[in-house]
Design an enzyme around this catalytic site. Sequence first.
Site, mmCIF file in Angstrom:
data_model
loop_
_atom_site.group_PDB
_atom_site.id
_atom_site.type_symbol
_atom_site.label_atom_id
_atom_site.label_comp_id
_atom_site.label_asym_id
_atom_site.label_seq_id
_atom_site.Cartn_x
_atom_site.Cartn_y
_atom_site.Cartn_z
ATOM 1 N N LYS A 1 79.006 39.797 59.521
ATOM 2 C CA LYS A 1 78.950 41.200 59.993
ATOM 3 C C LYS A 1 79.470 42.162 58.931
ATOM 4 O O LYS A 1 80.515 41.928 58.322
ATOM 5 C CB LYS A 1 79.743 41.360 61.294
ATOM 6 N N HIS B 1 83.652 38.934 65.624
ATOM 7 C CA HIS B 1 82.243 38.686 65.276
ATOM 8 C C HIS B 1 82.140 37.659 64.159
ATOM 9 O O HIS B 1 83.115 37.407 63.447
ATOM 10 C CB HIS B 1 81.549 39.982 64.835
ATOM 11 N N ARG C 1 68.971 38.518 61.771
ATOM 12 C CA ARG C 1 69.316 37.769 62.989
ATOM 13 C C ARG C 1 68.780 38.479 64.228
ATOM 14 O O ARG C 1 68.139 37.864 65.091
ATOM 15 C CB ARG C 1 70.847 37.626 63.102
ATOM 16 N N MET C 2 69.006 39.795 64.323
ATOM 17 C CA MET C 2 68.534 40.519 65.514
ATOM 18 C C MET C 2 67.022 40.727 65.483
ATOM 19 O O MET C 2 66.359 40.659 66.519
ATOM 20 C CB MET C 2 69.261 41.872 65.633
ATOM 21 N N ASN D 1 75.366 48.665 72.115
ATOM 22 C CA ASN D 1 75.212 47.343 72.718
ATOM 23 C C ASN D 1 74.190 47.403 73.841
ATOM 24 O O ASN D 1 74.253 48.285 74.681
ATOM 25 C CB ASN D 1 76.561 46.852 73.254
ATOM 26 N N GLY E 1 63.739 45.290 60.446
ATOM 27 C CA GLY E 1 64.752 44.279 60.089
ATOM 28 C C GLY E 1 64.299 42.897 60.523
ATOM 29 O O GLY E 1 65.096 42.077 60.979
ATOM 30 N N ILE E 2 62.996 42.633 60.355
ATOM 31 C CA ILE E 2 62.389 41.436 60.952
ATOM 32 C C ILE E 2 62.977 40.129 60.406
ATOM 33 O O ILE E 2 62.999 39.121 61.110
ATOM 34 C CB ILE E 2 60.841 41.474 60.777
ATOM 35 N N GLY F 1 80.329 48.463 66.491
ATOM 36 C CA GLY F 1 79.876 49.656 67.205
ATOM 37 C C GLY F 1 80.300 49.623 68.667
ATOM 38 O O GLY F 1 80.646 50.655 69.260
ATOM 39 N N GLY G 1 69.313 50.030 67.663
ATOM 40 C CA GLY G 1 70.434 49.135 67.951
ATOM 41 C C GLY G 1 71.343 48.981 66.753
ATOM 42 O O GLY G 1 72.448 48.466 66.866
#
Length: 244
Positions: free
Chosen positions: A135, A131, A12-13, A101, A8-9, A141, A75
């Site tokens: 999202k 959030h 955001r994460m 988390n 998931g590069i 989660g 995650g």
Amino acid sequence: MMKVLVTGISGRMGQAVQQAVAQNPGTELGATHDVGQDVVAALAQADVAVDFSFHGFTAELLAAAVAQGKPVVIGTTGHTAEEKAAIAQAAQSIPVVFASNFSVGVNTLFWLTRKATRILKQYDIEIVEMHHHHKLDAPSGTARTLAEVVCEETGMDYEKDVMHGREGLVGARPQRQIGMHSLRGGDVVGDHTVIYATDGERVELTHKASSRMTFAAGAVRAALWLADKPAGLYNMQDVLGFTD
Ligand code: NAD
């Protein structure tokens, strides 16, 4: 140096994890992955995968990880019951950290929620999360994990006793219920509050995340922790040593 595959590069994460990998003296970027790319080839260039992408992708990543005998940190949230069962199945062959988390603060909130619920289990318990407007899944989660902790301590059942929002003539609140409320807006990284209310008083436990780096750094810490672990399904409480 542990080589990390960041999935998931473009997300955001994913971006935050790439930064956390560069900042941690024990890790370096092995490979990256996003939609349409070959995860088998990407994982071959890494010692561990850190995944914050999309729940539907987890099975593909785990198949590659099991085939190559490599640990995975998951995650990503929003998995179906079947997808969660597939994670547990893969964890019989490889070590997996699966956590809703990765922040130390939120894991402290999980711990505090367990302790508070033991004492305040007769109070009306409600969970509120907020959030950013991008999202995809609701409730978060993390909110789900908080409700699961409350269920474990009270004997309530997540599927039967969690009330997602209220509208119309819903009647008086039964005591055997956990109210769950998801707010969405702006750029909020993640707020969670557990409320214990009774006649005459109210306790509120709140965590507010203001940077994704707190999750990303925790996930990289989990990846390093996994290096010498046997196959199994672990969570962030295990990584942090919160055993009580
Ligand atoms: P995002 O939308 O910004 O990024 C998602 C990334 O995954 C993108 O790069 C996208 O291209 C990729 N992706 C989407 N579908 C894919 C597929 N089918 N196969 C491969 N890659 C795919 O989302 P985000 O805000 O970075 O969040 C990602 C996930 O991490 C969400 O599930 C979110 O709930 C979760 N999250 C978890 C924590 C935690 O601490 N556990 C913290 C924050 C976010």
